[in-house]
Design a protein around this motif. Sequence first.
Motif: not given
Length: 256
Positions: A239-254
Amino acid sequence: MDDNDIENALNTQTDAKLSLLHFATIGSTNQYAKQLCEHTAYQTPCVVWADQQTAGVGKFSRPFYSAANGGLYTTLIMPNLLISAPKVGLFTTSLAMATVSAIQTCFNLTVDVKWVNDIYLHDRKIAGILVEQGAHNAIIIGIGINLFQQNFPNEIQKTAGNLLTAAPSETIRQQFFITLISQLYQSCFTYTNLKFLSDYKRHLMLMDHRIQLQLGRSVITGTVTDINQLGQLVIVDATTHQHRSIPAGEVTKVFP
């Protein structure tokens, strides 16, 4: 598997004065370990393992199928192990690589990692790691690995897999167990040196893929570009086209 031989081998390899508790059947090794820590201030590591779990759990309290003798179900209690909040991701990613290394050492198999610490072979999940905080500053490290499970429940038949194509001998199973616990133990003291991160990136099945992430109640989409030095997933937000670091979460789809 011989508990005395396992305990002696682990103490030889780790010099940890480690104790071992074995059950034919247990509800959950992690839950039992947490109860132990509530009543005992452990000063040395303890390993809880079982031939079968009747109420095994993974992330988000999801059930983990743990049929008798079909896998390894174990929990390592690490006493007085303080991990600062910013380094939790680094710690958990190091445990994934310890598991990958043990598999490579014992079976000469190359497996993949799905961030943060699920282990995959041929696009099917074969292992999961659950890290929890125990009482008296103990860290609870639970791991379940499908060695050769038969008759997975219907709800996971399309997603779960086995590490091996046939049931291993007790000798091989025991050696893998010893190697795995030794590697996990060592990672508890070496994860901050960051040496494992380059290997983690090579085994990361998400690299350069477009993914969907569940972050609490929010869902975001982006393309994975890196793992940073805190073990966080780095994406370019769709959406933002910016780099973003994700500390925690769940990958729900590849996405393909």
